[in-house]
Design an enzyme around this catalytic site. Structure first.
Site, PDB file in Angstrom:
ATOM      1  N   CYS A 115      56.148  24.183  11.102  1.00  0.00           N
ATOM      2  CA  CYS A 115      54.905  24.091  11.680  1.00  0.00           C
ATOM      3  C   CYS A 115      54.132  25.342  11.425  1.00  0.00           C
ATOM      4  O   CYS A 115      52.917  25.613  11.690  1.00  0.00           O
ATOM      5  CB  CYS A 115      55.224  24.056  13.197  1.00  0.00           C
ATOM      6  SG  CYS A 115      55.871  22.520  13.758  1.00  0.00           S
ATOM      7  N   HIS A 240      49.085  27.215  16.811  1.00  0.00           N
ATOM      8  CA  HIS A 240      49.707  25.916  16.475  1.00  0.00           C
ATOM      9  C   HIS A 240      49.723  24.951  17.757  1.00  0.00           C
ATOM     10  O   HIS A 240      49.968  25.577  18.832  1.00  0.00           O
ATOM     11  CB  HIS A 240      51.118  26.060  16.195  1.00  0.00           C
ATOM     12  CG  HIS A 240      52.057  25.033  15.969  1.00  0.00           C
ATOM     13  ND1 HIS A 240      51.463  23.807  15.262  1.00  0.00           N
ATOM     14  CD2 HIS A 240      53.213  24.644  16.390  1.00  0.00           C
ATOM     15  CE1 HIS A 240      52.456  23.017  15.302  1.00  0.00           C
ATOM     16  NE2 HIS A 240      53.467  23.261  15.952  1.00  0.00           N
ATOM     17  N   ASN A 270      51.324  17.243  18.009  1.00  0.00           N
ATOM     18  CA  ASN A 270      51.841  18.315  17.166  1.00  0.00           C
ATOM     19  C   ASN A 270      51.752  17.725  15.780  1.00  0.00           C
ATOM     20  O   ASN A 270      52.626  16.914  15.408  1.00  0.00           O
ATOM     21  CB  ASN A 270      53.189  18.646  17.766  1.00  0.00           C
ATOM     22  CG  ASN A 270      53.917  19.837  16.949  1.00  0.00           C
ATOM     23  OD1 ASN A 270      53.163  20.228  15.804  1.00  0.00           O
ATOM     24  ND2 ASN A 270      54.899  20.222  16.926  1.00  0.00           N
TER      25      ASN A 270
HETATM   26  N1  COA Z   1      59.241  10.594  29.164  1.00  0.00           N
HETATM   27  C1  COA Z   1      59.862  10.922  30.213  1.00  0.00           C
HETATM   28  N2  COA Z   1      60.825  11.636  30.524  1.00  0.00           N
HETATM   29  C2  COA Z   1      61.419  12.197  29.411  1.00  0.00           C
HETATM   30  C3  COA Z   1      60.656  12.313  28.131  1.00  0.00           C
HETATM   31  C4  COA Z   1      59.747  11.440  27.911  1.00  0.00           C
HETATM   32  N3  COA Z   1      58.939  11.197  26.842  1.00  0.00           N
HETATM   33  N4  COA Z   1      61.467  13.112  27.256  1.00  0.00           N
HETATM   34  C5  COA Z   1      62.147  13.718  28.132  1.00  0.00           C
HETATM   35  N5  COA Z   1      62.247  13.124  29.404  1.00  0.00           N
HETATM   36  C6  COA Z   1      63.239  13.616  30.330  1.00  0.00           C
HETATM   37  C7  COA Z   1      64.567  14.177  29.845  1.00  0.00           C
HETATM   38  O1  COA Z   1      65.453  13.157  29.510  1.00  0.00           O
HETATM   39  C8  COA Z   1      65.006  14.985  31.079  1.00  0.00           C
HETATM   40  O2  COA Z   1      65.601  14.041  31.807  1.00  0.00           O
HETATM   41  P1  COA Z   1      66.821  14.351  32.595  1.00  0.00           P
HETATM   42  O3  COA Z   1      66.709  15.651  33.525  1.00  0.00           O
HETATM   43  O4  COA Z   1      67.410  13.289  33.397  1.00  0.00           O
HETATM   44  O5  COA Z   1      67.965  14.624  31.699  1.00  0.00           O
HETATM   45  C9  COA Z   1      63.736  15.595  31.797  1.00  0.00           C
HETATM   46  O6  COA Z   1      62.686  14.443  31.153  1.00  0.00           O
HETATM   47  C10 COA Z   1      63.436  16.741  31.403  1.00  0.00           C
HETATM   48  O7  COA Z   1      63.647  17.268  30.027  1.00  0.00           O
HETATM   49  P2  COA Z   1      63.144  18.694  29.753  1.00  0.00           P
HETATM   50  O8  COA Z   1      63.520  18.428  28.136  1.00  0.00           O
HETATM   51  O9  COA Z   1      64.056  19.637  30.546  1.00  0.00           O
HETATM   52  O10 COA Z   1      61.752  18.772  29.592  1.00  0.00           O
HETATM   53  P3  COA Z   1      60.772  19.795  29.492  1.00  0.00           P
HETATM   54  O11 COA Z   1      59.877  20.207  30.820  1.00  0.00           O
HETATM   55  O12 COA Z   1      61.340  20.813  28.787  1.00  0.00           O
HETATM   56  O13 COA Z   1      59.606  19.269  28.376  1.00  0.00           O
HETATM   57  C11 COA Z   1      59.418  19.064  26.184  1.00  0.00           C
HETATM   58  C12 COA Z   1      59.943  18.845  27.246  1.00  0.00           C
HETATM   59  C13 COA Z   1      59.603  18.472  24.873  1.00  0.00           C
HETATM   60  C14 COA Z   1      57.967  18.696  26.439  1.00  0.00           C
HETATM   61  C15 COA Z   1      59.281  20.534  26.168  1.00  0.00           C
HETATM   62  O14 COA Z   1      60.479  21.057  26.156  1.00  0.00           O
HETATM   63  C16 COA Z   1      58.351  21.413  25.025  1.00  0.00           C
HETATM   64  O15 COA Z   1      57.399  21.084  24.717  1.00  0.00           O
HETATM   65  N6  COA Z   1      59.191  21.810  24.204  1.00  0.00           N
HETATM   66  C17 COA Z   1      58.743  22.485  22.924  1.00  0.00           C
HETATM   67  C18 COA Z   1      58.381  21.522  21.853  1.00  0.00           C
HETATM   68  C19 COA Z   1      57.613  22.089  20.721  1.00  0.00           C
HETATM   69  O16 COA Z   1      56.769  22.763  20.817  1.00  0.00           O
HETATM   70  N7  COA Z   1      58.177  21.777  19.517  1.00  0.00           N
HETATM   71  C20 COA Z   1      57.777  22.249  18.396  1.00  0.00           C
HETATM   72  C21 COA Z   1      57.599  23.424  18.104  1.00  0.00           C
HETATM   73  S1  COA Z   1      56.865  23.757  16.628  1.00  0.00           S
END
Ligand code: COA
Length: 313
Positions: A115, A240, A270
């Site tokens: 990215c 980004h 993204n």
């Molecule tokens: N819909 C519903 N629930 C979802 C889901 C979706 N699409 N994706 C994950 N979950 C669930 C998980 O399974 C988890 O459930 P559990 O607690 O029963 O295990 C719960 O939601 C929480 O997951 P978590 O990973 O803690 O959520 P979060 O608040 O961290 O949000 C992201 C997840 C991916 C949105 C967040 O971590 C994020 O944006 N990370 C950075 C990603 C990024 O920028 N990547 C590229 C960088 S270049």
């Protein structure tokens, strides 16, 4: 002899026709529009068709950027394409783009910094231009990142989209790119990666989130310091576009009001290396960028890699 700067001469972008909304995703995986929107700020993303490659998208965005700039295709002497989803393993996407544009001179190559790729590509093109070796460069970010998605994995498939953005970067006697910082640390290689067979993105979202906020926050602060600038002098932050919460946290860290942040993650998701040039062109088309505005790019990606650019538009 007067100093050579490199300056943005024109911008262009391309988004595939097909739009996938969060509501569409509700039919594919166990998710809801509310969950996706609250956690990421994403509402929809564009999806390339089966017969549309990252090079096709780069071609469309480059034609537009060339049209907007005051130079012609035969004046391009360098092409750098940032992508993690090349059309072929080789020749590079940059060479395939060069061929589509009917350019038979200069040189072309790809950059893979996930990215952060576009900021790496700008850094390289800027150095070639400032050295006097290159006059006009096409700098492209293009991704068919949805080709790396497991459409059964709700942790990743809701986050990404396809698209391309191009900048024509040209030698100028007026200040343009003011500074670039790039970096990487492979000890984080397993937190965000593409598995083989099948090739799917796998991510420890929570860990990536925290490190992204920390890294880009610190980078934005050090970029201002290195340029002896205070935040009031910055007109636009173009980060980004991975997650609106990450973007808001960076803006908060440097005390930048939200109305000075270009946000397109809601419309594009993204798009990896394409996200900054897409956001730049989106802002340019809306007419909010003025000549001499100070713009800051902040990027972060798999590796981890990171990068920051400060420029006068
Ligand atoms: N819909 C519903 N629930 C979802 C889901 C979706 N699409 N994706 C994950 N979950 C669930 C998980 O399974 C988890 O459930 P559990 O607690 O029963 O295990 C719960 O939601 C929480 O997951 P978590 O990973 O803690 O959520 P979060 O608040 O961290 O949000 C992201 C997840 C991916 C949105 C967040 O971590 C994020 O944006 N990370 C950075 C990603 C990024 O920028 N990547 C590229 C960088 S270049």
């Amino acid at each position: 002899m007067s100093k050579i700067y490199s300056k943005i001469n024109g911008t262009g972008s391309y988004l595939p026709d097909k739009i996938l909304t969060n509501y569409d995703l509700e039919k594919l995986v166990d998710t809801t529009h509310e969950w996706i929107y609250e956690r990421t700020g994403i509402v929809q993303r564009h999806i390339a068709s089966d017969n549309e490659s990252s090079v096709d998208m780069a071609y469309s965005s480059s034609l537009e950027a060339l049209k907007k700039s005051n130079i012609s295709v035969d004046q391009i002497d360098m092409i750098v394409v940032a992508t993690t989803t090349p059309e072929r393993k080789f020749p590079s996407s940059a060479v395939l783009l060069q061929n589509k544009l009917k350019i038979e001179k200069g040189f072309a190559f790809d950059v893979n910094a996930a990215c952060t790729g576009f900021v790496y590509a700008i850094d390289i093109a800027d150095k070639y231009i400032k050295s006097g070796l290159v006059k006009n460069a096409l700098v492209v970010g293009t991704e068919k990142i949805t080709s790396l998605l497991d459409w059964k994995d709700r942790n990743t498939c809701v986050l990404f989209g396809d698209g391309a953005g191009t900048v024509v970067l040209s030698a100028s006697d007026q200040a343009g790119i003011l500074s670039n910082t790039i970096g990487s640390n492979g000890s984080y290689k397993d937190l965000l990666t593409v598995n083989t067979d099948p090739e799917y993105i796998e991510m420890k979202g929570n860990d990536v989130f925290k490190i992204a906020v920390n890294t880009m926050g610190k980078l934005a602060v050090s970029t201002l310091k290195e340029n002896n600038m205070n935040i009031d002098q910055v007109d636009w932050l173009i980060p980004h576009q991975a997650n609106s919460r990450i973007i808001n946290a960076i803006a908060k860290k440097i005390s930048l009001p939200n109305d000075k942040v270009i946000m397109t993650v809601d419309k594009h998701g993204n798009t990896s290396a394409a996200s900054i040039p897409l956001a730049l062109d989106d802002a340019n088309k809306r007419g909010v960028l003025r000549s001499n505005h100070i713009i800051m790019f902040e990027a972060f990606g798999a590796g981890f890699t990171w990068g920051s650019t400060l420029l006068k538009f």
